[in-house]
Design an enzyme around this catalytic site. Structure first.
Site, PDB file in Angstrom:
ATOM      1  N   SER A 103     -36.421  27.994 -19.349  1.00  0.00           N
ATOM      2  CA  SER A 103     -37.102  28.658 -18.205  1.00  0.00           C
ATOM      3  C   SER A 103     -36.648  29.941 -18.096  1.00  0.00           C
ATOM      4  CB  SER A 103     -36.822  27.765 -17.054  1.00  0.00           C
ATOM      5  OG  SER A 103     -37.722  27.895 -15.965  1.00  0.00           O
TER       6      SER A 103
ATOM      7  N   GLU B 150     -43.492  28.480 -23.823  1.00  0.00           N
ATOM      8  CA  GLU B 150     -43.777  27.251 -22.797  1.00  0.00           C
ATOM      9  C   GLU B 150     -43.768  27.730 -21.215  1.00  0.00           C
ATOM     10  OE1 GLU B 150     -41.457  25.862 -20.223  1.00  0.00           O
ATOM     11  OE2 GLU B 150     -40.248  27.556 -20.449  1.00  0.00           O
TER      12      GLU B 150
ATOM     13  N   HIS C  69     -41.182  22.257 -19.457  1.00  0.00           N
ATOM     14  CA  HIS C  69     -40.915  21.425 -18.257  1.00  0.00           C
ATOM     15  C   HIS C  69     -41.527  20.304 -17.857  1.00  0.00           C
ATOM     16  CE1 HIS C  69     -39.922  25.964 -17.261  1.00  0.00           C
ATOM     17  NE2 HIS C  69     -39.591  25.433 -16.080  1.00  0.00           N
TER      18      HIS C  69
END
Length: 324
Positions: A132, A232, A295
């Protein structure tokens, strides 16, 4: 300690069973029980309940510096920029450990890059783990220091019941040397170029789409030429995804990329999938999609900067094979 906080902690600890935790994570614990792990929080922090719970786990060796966390010193982050950098630097240069595992993502890792750029490269390369917002640090370590880092779950997610236990076991297999190759399967071609090949070779780079976009035009902008680009994101809408991918294309990030591999993109709803298909159909390079990283509940580790292949398997799907 604030008086209103004490009952909350006791309630959490009373409902956190070490025995249950050990039973659910026995493979992970057995692989890492003798390996010291230093925890850092270069982005956002966590609540005190979660931090207290992590500190109660003695099954494996988590070094969680007490002074690392003070969210009263920052609106968004685990601590001030200076303190976050200090503990990250200490972990990176500590010769007694070889695993530096980030607490979580959130926001703020990119703020530490100017200070990191002033450092000499550590003599000892570490297993550096996170995803992330931690994407910014992965890009720096792999491009400036030529490290091989691991895009994988933050350590606090081991407390989350909705996260697959294999997310952590697979990281532990890499760290402990149990496997020679890490594998991500259930990868599917989404354009003609991907459907017409059997194999793609190349080292991996990429990570969180939003964070990579913030790096465009900076000193740590992702270098994609000759690479397999994996992407992502979370809480992203279809139009935001379309706009960001357009930015990548117009900024030249997709020139000479060997392939693109998408993981979880928000909810992967109909509009998201349509956006990805339309984007992929206009490209001459292979584009693939999987739900095996990002995620979601499944977040298989991906190793940056190592020899890798996307290979066709018997059922028409592909798998990613990464040398450890």
């Amino acid at each position: 300690m604030h008086k209103c906080f004490i009952p909350t902690i006791f309630f959490l600890l009373a409902n956190f069973s070490i025995v249950k935790f050990e039973n659910q994570n026995i493979n992970f614990i057995n692989l890492l029980k003798d390996i010291p792990i230093t925890i850092v929080a270069p982005a956002s922090g966590i609540n005190k309940n979660e931090l207290t719970t992590l500190k109660t786990i003695a099954s494996f060796q988590l070094n969680i510096p007490n002074g690392c966390f003070d969210q009263s010193r920052s609106v968004f982050h685990s601590n001030s920029d200076e303190v976050r950098f200090k503990y990250l630097k200490d972990a990176l240069f500590d010769k007694t450990n070889h695993v530096v595992w980030t607490l979580r993502g959130g926001y703020g890792a990119a703020k530490l890059i100017p200070a990191l750029q002033k450092l000499t490269i550590p003599e000892q390369e570490k297993f550096f783990i996170g995803y992330s917002d931690i994407t910014a640090l992965h890009i720096f370590f792999t491009q400036a220091w030529d490290w091989k880092t691991i895009h994988g779950s933050g350590i606090v997610e081991i407390l989350k019941s909705d996260k697959k236990r294999a997310n952590f076991t697979k990281i532990a297999e890499i760290i402990s040397g149990k496997v020679k190759h890490a594998i991500v399967d259930q990868i599917f071609p989404i354009n003609a170029a991907a459907q017409s090949i059997d194999i793609v070779d190349g080292k991996l780079t990429g990570g969180n789409i939003t964070v990579l976009q913030t790096g465009i035009g900076t000193t740590w902008e992702v270098k994609t030429e000759g690479k397999i680009l994996f992407l992502e994101d979370t809480q992203i809408k279809a139009y935001q995804l379309d706009r960001t991918l357009l930015h990548f294309k117009q900024a030249g990030l997709l020139k000479n990329v060997k392939a693109i591999l998408f993981g979880h993109c928000g909810t992967d709803n109909k509009d998201i999938i349509t956006t990805l298909n339309q984007f992929a159909s206009a490209l001459p390079i292979p584009v693939f999609k999987t739900n095996r990283f990002g995620h979601g509940s499944t977040n298989d580790p991906i190793i940056y900067n190592t020899i890798s292949q996307i290979v066709l398997v018997y059922d028409g799907s592909f798998k990613l094979i990464m040398k450890v």
